[in-house]
Design an enzyme around this catalytic site. Structure first.
Site, PDB file in Angstrom:
ATOM      1  N   GLY A 297      -2.951  -6.927   5.671  1.00 48.99           N
ATOM      2  CA  GLY A 297      -4.010  -6.098   6.246  1.00 48.99           C
ATOM      3  C   GLY A 297      -4.823  -6.770   7.335  1.00 48.99           C
TER       4      GLY A 297
ATOM      5  N   THR B 115       0.832  -1.201   0.000  1.00 48.56           N
ATOM      6  CA  THR B 115       0.000   0.000   0.000  1.00 48.56           C
ATOM      7  C   THR B 115       0.863   1.247   0.000  1.00 48.56           C
ATOM      8  OG1 THR B 115      -1.623  -1.180   1.278  1.00 48.56           O
ATOM      9  CG2 THR B 115      -1.701   1.217   1.424  1.00 48.56           C
TER      10      THR B 115
ATOM     11  N   ARG C 294     -12.713  -9.461  -0.810  1.00 52.43           N
ATOM     12  CA  ARG C 294     -11.827  -9.263   0.352  1.00 52.43           C
ATOM     13  C   ARG C 294     -11.498  -7.769   0.506  1.00 52.43           C
ATOM     14  NH1 ARG C 294      -6.444  -6.942   1.293  1.00 52.43           N
ATOM     15  NH2 ARG C 294      -5.571  -7.990   3.096  1.00 52.43           N
ATOM     16  N   VAL C 295     -11.541  -7.303   1.747  1.00 51.24           N
ATOM     17  CA  VAL C 295     -11.183  -5.925   2.053  1.00 51.24           C
ATOM     18  C   VAL C 295     -10.030  -5.954   3.044  1.00 51.24           C
ATOM     19  CG1 VAL C 295     -12.003  -3.790   3.142  1.00 51.24           C
ATOM     20  CG2 VAL C 295     -13.531  -5.094   1.654  1.00 51.24           C
ATOM     21  N   GLY C 296      -9.037  -5.128   2.808  1.00 51.23           N
ATOM     22  CA  GLY C 296      -7.881  -5.082   3.708  1.00 51.23           C
ATOM     23  C   GLY C 296      -8.031  -3.996   4.760  1.00 51.23           C
ATOM     24  N   ASP C 297      -6.912  -3.591   5.294  1.00 50.23           N
ATOM     25  CA  ASP C 297      -6.898  -2.574   6.346  1.00 50.23           C
ATOM     26  C   ASP C 297      -7.011  -1.157   5.791  1.00 50.23           C
ATOM     27  OD1 ASP C 297      -4.332  -3.180   5.185  1.00 50.23           O
ATOM     28  OD2 ASP C 297      -3.462  -1.761   6.615  1.00 50.23           O
TER      29      ASP C 297
ATOM     30  N   THR D 251       1.249  -0.721   6.022  1.00 49.52           N
ATOM     31  CA  THR D 251       1.343  -1.534   4.825  1.00 49.52           C
ATOM     32  C   THR D 251       1.630  -2.965   5.259  1.00 49.52           C
ATOM     33  OG1 THR D 251       2.481  -1.824   2.700  1.00 49.52           O
ATOM     34  CG2 THR D 251       3.798  -0.947   4.493  1.00 49.52           C
ATOM     35  N   GLY D 252       1.309  -3.903   4.410  1.00 50.73           N
ATOM     36  CA  GLY D 252       1.543  -5.307   4.752  1.00 50.73           C
ATOM     37  C   GLY D 252       0.234  -6.056   4.902  1.00 50.73           C
TER      38      GLY D 252
HETATM   39  N1  ASP Z   1      -2.294  -3.610   3.544  1.00 49.91           N
HETATM   40  C1  ASP Z   1      -2.734  -3.976   2.214  1.00 49.91           C
HETATM   41  C2  ASP Z   1      -3.869  -4.938   2.318  1.00 49.91           C
HETATM   42  O1  ASP Z   1      -3.844  -5.803   3.173  1.00 49.91           O
HETATM   43  C3  ASP Z   1      -1.682  -4.550   1.361  1.00 49.91           C
HETATM   44  C4  ASP Z   1      -0.280  -4.100   1.608  1.00 49.91           C
HETATM   45  O2  ASP Z   1      -0.020  -2.999   1.981  1.00 49.91           O
HETATM   46  O3  ASP Z   1       0.636  -4.846   1.435  1.00 49.91           O
HETATM   47  O4  ASP Z   1      -4.748  -4.860   1.522  1.00 49.91           O
END
Ligand code: ASP
Length: 324
Positions: free
Chosen positions: A240, A186, A214-217, A237-238
């Site tokens: 979620g 992100t 699917r919904v992330g953070d 980021t990462g």
């Molecule tokens: N945080 C984002 C998600 O989970 C993806 C990412 O930043 O790597 O959708």
């Protein structure tokens, strides 16, 4: 020396919490005076120099933090070579590119779009949700319809490159996000403008080959992004799912409120995830944070995460400490 007396003498309180006197005196955990290190400032997750530079240009010309974060995020959304954000993002496992984005200003206003298709500038739609609707979040078809009504152009976000990779992925259909390899990442941008106002924004196509819907953070206020003008701002980021479970960005801001530096606040929030997840070595999480004085910090699970900072002294790519 009795424990209570020692605590009183050293000025430090139990468990890294600040005493009321320290908070009031605007001191950090080590008694150091917090100082404004100069406005404006902006920081962004990963090495997105062009995006951070675009945000900086807005700030340098006395623009608002809100305009800065939107402008910066749009650079990555439009870049088809960035396959984690906007146009060119990697699709879900049905082959659809779905975008999540959120934005928040210094007054606590916020807006987000969730699982939206066919519109490149999700960050701008999130801003419109914030400014022109009575709502905070719009999802899926509703978000897309709103965007089109607002004059955004509908386009196919799946580029030939992402489509080709998707066809290859289909052969195994193995969902195993690779750490620091671009199938996630992100773009989150935090800014403090010359007027002293904070804002933040983040935008993503989410985890590549995620389940449909699917919904992330990133579009969830408090998880992927949080701004509190009295304290500071944070974004993530990462993976979620882990950030949502710990309401990560809100946690980072609350830790700064307690007196932790941005670096330390990010570290504690990452460690919360590590403690809760025995499989933490398989995932990456990175937080960045900016306090109201312009101090920034970050922390991540695995090395390989970095963030870009622009301020009046120039710009740098900062490699934060990591848990591993
Ligand atoms: N945080 C984002 C998600 O989970 C993806 C990412 O930043 O790597 O959708």
């Amino acid at each position: 020396m009795k424990r209570r007396k020692f605590i009183k003498k050293s000025g430090l309180s139990v468990g890294g919490m600040l005493t009321f006197a320290q908070v009031k005196a605007n001191k950090d955990l080590f008694g150091t005076e917090k100082q404004s290190i100069g406005k404006p400032v902006c920081i962004a997750t990963w090495n997105v120099k062009d995006a951070t530079q675009a945000a900086w240009t807005v700030l340098k010309e006395s623009g608002s933090a809100l305009d800065a974060v939107e402008t910066g995020a749009k650079v990555e959304e439009a870049d088809v070579n960035n396959q984690t954000v906007g146009k060119g993002g990697r699709p879900d496992r049905e082959g659809n590119v779905t975008l999540d984005a959120s934005i928040m200003d210094h007054q606590g206003n916020c807006g987000s779009v969730v699982c939206m298709q066919n519109i490149t500038h999700a960050i701008s739609v999130a801003r419109k949700v914030m400014e022109d609707t009575p709502h905070v979040m719009l999802a899926g078809k509703g978000a897309e319809q709103f965007a089109i009504e607002q004059g955004f152009e509908a386009e196919n976000l799946l580029t030939p490159k992402s489509a080709e990779e998707y066809q290859k992925w289909l052969k195994t259909s193995n969902y195993e996000p690779v750490i620091n390899i671009e199938n996630h990442d992100t773009i989150g941008i935090l800014a403090l403008d010359a007027q002293g106002n904070l804002a933040g924004g983040c935008t993503t196509s989410g985890m590549a080959y995620k389940m449909a819907g699917r919904v992330g953070d990133s579009p969830i206020i408090g998880a992927g992004l949080f701004v509190d003008q009295k304290v500071g701002a944070a974004t993530a980021t990462g993976m979620g799912e882990e950030v949502v479970k710990t309401v990560g960005s809100f946690l980072v801001v609350e830790l700064m409120r307690q007196g932790h530096s941005p670096d330390k606040a990010c570290q504690i929030a990452v460690e919360r995830i590590v403690e809760n997840n025995p499989e933490y070595q398989k995932i990456q999480i990175g937080y960045i944070a900016l306090d109201k004085y312009g101090n920034s910090g970050a922390y991540c699970i695995h090395p390989g995460f970095n963030y870009r900072r622009f301020d009046t002294k120039g710009h740098e790519l900062i490699t934060p400490r990591s848990h591993l």
